[in-house]
Motif scaffolding. Structure first.
Motif, PDB file in Angstrom:
ATOM      1  N   THR A   1      30.310  33.497  44.599  1.00 26.28           N
ATOM      2  CA  THR A   1      31.483  33.020  43.872  1.00 26.28           C
ATOM      3  C   THR A   1      31.964  31.704  44.468  1.00 26.28           C
TER       4      THR A   1
ATOM      5  N   ASN B   1      34.542  33.280  49.985  1.00 26.25           N
ATOM      6  CA  ASN B   1      33.594  34.063  49.206  1.00 26.25           C
ATOM      7  C   ASN B   1      33.433  35.473  49.765  1.00 26.25           C
TER       8      ASN B   1
ATOM      9  N   TYR C   1      26.881  30.216  47.173  1.00 26.73           N
ATOM     10  CA  TYR C   1      27.467  31.542  47.338  1.00 26.73           C
ATOM     11  C   TYR C   1      27.655  32.224  45.984  1.00 26.73           C
TER      12      TYR C   1
ATOM     13  N   THR D   1      34.261  27.510  51.404  1.00 27.04           N
ATOM     14  CA  THR D   1      33.809  28.385  50.328  1.00 27.04           C
ATOM     15  C   THR D   1      33.167  29.649  50.882  1.00 27.04           C
TER      16      THR D   1
END
Length: 548
Positions: free
Chosen positions: A32, A382, A30, A378
């Motif tokens: 971030t 994200n 991803y 995540t």
């Protein structure tokens, strides 16, 4: 069975590196990798970078370098250096990848230096992977984790060099450099390192001829002396927050942290707690095998170097029960090292072949299951940080930004710092600058008298110096929770009149939980955006697009 295991052991190292690379997936998949403090570290690395290359006096008005040689420099130094040739988000990924890859490799390097038979001990190395994404890592303690990597490498090199009759001057200089890097990563990790070297020295003193030990005493002292001197000055000049002493006697809570293998889970995610309990059960079974089934062999092994790692893990466990936790997570940090040195101790033992096989299979199942959980978590976090970075495009360079976070999401506490990772901004929610143990601090001597609109009336707290020239805050960034109407009451009602009179809405995210307000009047502004050439603004916009 041993015959087949010996054949497979030739390829075990390749499987180890494959698992290491697979562990990178949550970071790489991803844009971030959201953590609590990570955005603040990246933002302050950007500030360091800008202070070094920017000839304007805008940022120095708000920030200055900490004049003390504090720890927590290493991660910021790496990030700010990477920013010379990489976009901010890519630089952060490189830093995280460095840690994710080197953490298990450094542990294996230390284990390899103990001259342990790979057939008997390598299965225990796979217990390290769940600690790669510890909850401390999700809190964004990057310097702490870089320090752990350096600690394992340094101890490994120390053991390697100590096998010769005398450590050469070049080797000693290299070790001193590594210990200084440990200090400049995290002072707690350096304290653990000194304890490890001290315990190894004690064992050497007891089992080695006194004359040989005295010859090596000088090199041992020189190894830790520079870092110890810096630590003393740091502790003298730093105000340390008091711990909550009420937690000291809470044995039930401490035991729960051990039983759930707290460092190997992200706590609030919850799902991974089922699998981390498996780690505890497997470790108990292995230790039971060592202490009861193979007691005779265990006694013999104590006469070798395994006593060191068992003693270190036991000592850390005792300290763990004696100290409070408090805001610095000292108990959690101790628990990480307890488990890691316990794993190292297990790797030095000859465990029953079936216990090894079953443990190897189950721990790798746990590794894969945890990896899947962290990839999914995540992805969801994200999505929010991507909107924050989108919002940053609507904020001009050289501006002051006041963030208001009512999201209620623990992982996003400092996510507003993502606004300033691609351009020079003053984010007033910069917790690092408020402390005295990070590279940058607020320059209160020149900090303007900041306020909202033309009034000092505000329920919000932000750094300001009323003795200096008045200056209005350029932007207000508001991040609310999923229940927008309820959270809006908390974040916007208190300053509604100010927003209506002095600011206008310039950005609303797709889910309407992120808003950016720009100051309408340009009078007495600290913003330098109007002085920045259009070409520079366009270049920043293009760089941001490339980063995404």
């Amino acid at each position: 069975m041993k015959k087949y295991l010996r054949a497979l052991s030739k390829y075990e190292v390749y499987f180890f590196y494959a698992i290491t690379l697979a562990t990178l997936l949550p970071v790489l998949l991803y844009k971030t990798f959201p953590t609590v403090d990570g955005p603040a570290h990246l933002y302050n690395a950007r500030l360091i970078h800008e202070l070094l290359i920017d000839n304007t006096d805008y940022l120095p008005t708000f920030f200055e370098f900490n004049r003390s040689l504090v720890p927590n420099w290493l991660g910021h130094l790496i990030l700010s250096s990477l920013l010379f040739f990489l976009p901010a988000l890519m630089a952060e990924k490189v830093l995280l990848a460095i840690y994710i890859i080197l953490f298990p490799i450094s542990f294996r390097f230390l284990w390899k230096g103990l001259s342990i038979d790979g057939l008997t001990g390598s299965f225990a190395l796979y217990f390290v992977f769940p600690f790669s994404y510890s909850f401390l890592f999700y809190y964004g303690f990057y310097n702490f984790h870089l320090g752990m990597v350096l600690l394992f490498f340094t101890v490994g090199f120390w053991i390697k060099y100590s096998k010769s009759s005398q450590i050469e001057s070049k080797q000693l200089a290299f070790l001193i450099l590594l210990t200084l890097l440990i200090y400049f990563s995290h002072v707690f990790v350096f304290a653990i390192f000194v304890g490890v070297i001290g315990f190894i020295s004690l064992i050497d003193f007891l089992k080695s001829p006194r004359l040989d030990f005295l010859k090596s005493l000088k090199s041992r002292f020189l190894l830790i002396a520079p870092g110890c001197i810096l630590t003393i000055f740091y502790l003298i000049n730093t105000t340390i927050s008091p711990e909550n002493s009420g937690n000291v006697a809470n044995l039930l809570e401490s035991w729960s942290m051990i039983q759930s293998v707290e460092p190997a889970r992200a706590i609030e995610y919850g799902k991974e707690g089922v699998f981390t309990k498996w780690i505890f059960i497997l470790l108990v079974v292995i230790l039971g095998n060592l202490f009861f089934v193979r007691l005779k062999h265990f006694k013999a092994s104590l006469r070798q170097n395994s006593m060191v790692w068992g003693g270190i893990s036991l000592g850390l466990l005792i300290v763990f029960f004696l100290v409070p936790n408090g805001p610095t997570f000292i108990k959690s940090r101790l628990l990480v090292f307890f488990f890691l040195f316990l794993i190292l101790f297990i790797s030095t033992q000859k465990v029953n072949v079936w216990v090894r096989v079953i443990s190897f299979v189950l721990i790798n199942y746990v590794n894969i299951a945890l990896l899947k959980i962290y990839i999914e978590s995540t992805k969801s976090a994200n999505a929010i940080t991507a909107e924050i970075i989108e919002a940053s495009q609507h904020i001009e360079p050289y501006s002051t930004v006041l963030p208001i976070d009512d999201s209620g999401h623990w992982l996003l506490s400092h996510s507003s710092n993502y606004l300033g990772v691609n351009k020079p901004l003053v984010i007033l929610e910069n917790y690092e600058a408020k402390t005295d143990y990070f590279p940058l601090i607020w320059n209160y001597s020149s900090l303007p008298h900041l306020h909202l609109g033309d009034t000092d009336r505000s329920p919000l707290d932000f750094p300001t110096n009323k003795a200096n020239t008045q200056s209005q805050i350029d932007y207000i960034f508001i991040m609310s929770g999923t229940d927008v109407s309820e959270n809006r009451k908390k974040s916007e009602t208190g300053i509604k009149d100010i927003l209506d009179q002095y600011y206008r809405l310039t950005f609303t995210s797709g889910r309407k939980n992120i808003k950016v307000y720009k100051r309408v009047s340009s009078n007495s502004s600290t913003s330098r955006a109007d002085k920045v050439p259009d070409k520079f603004i366009l270049a920043l916009s293009n760089a941001h697009t490339y980063c995404l």
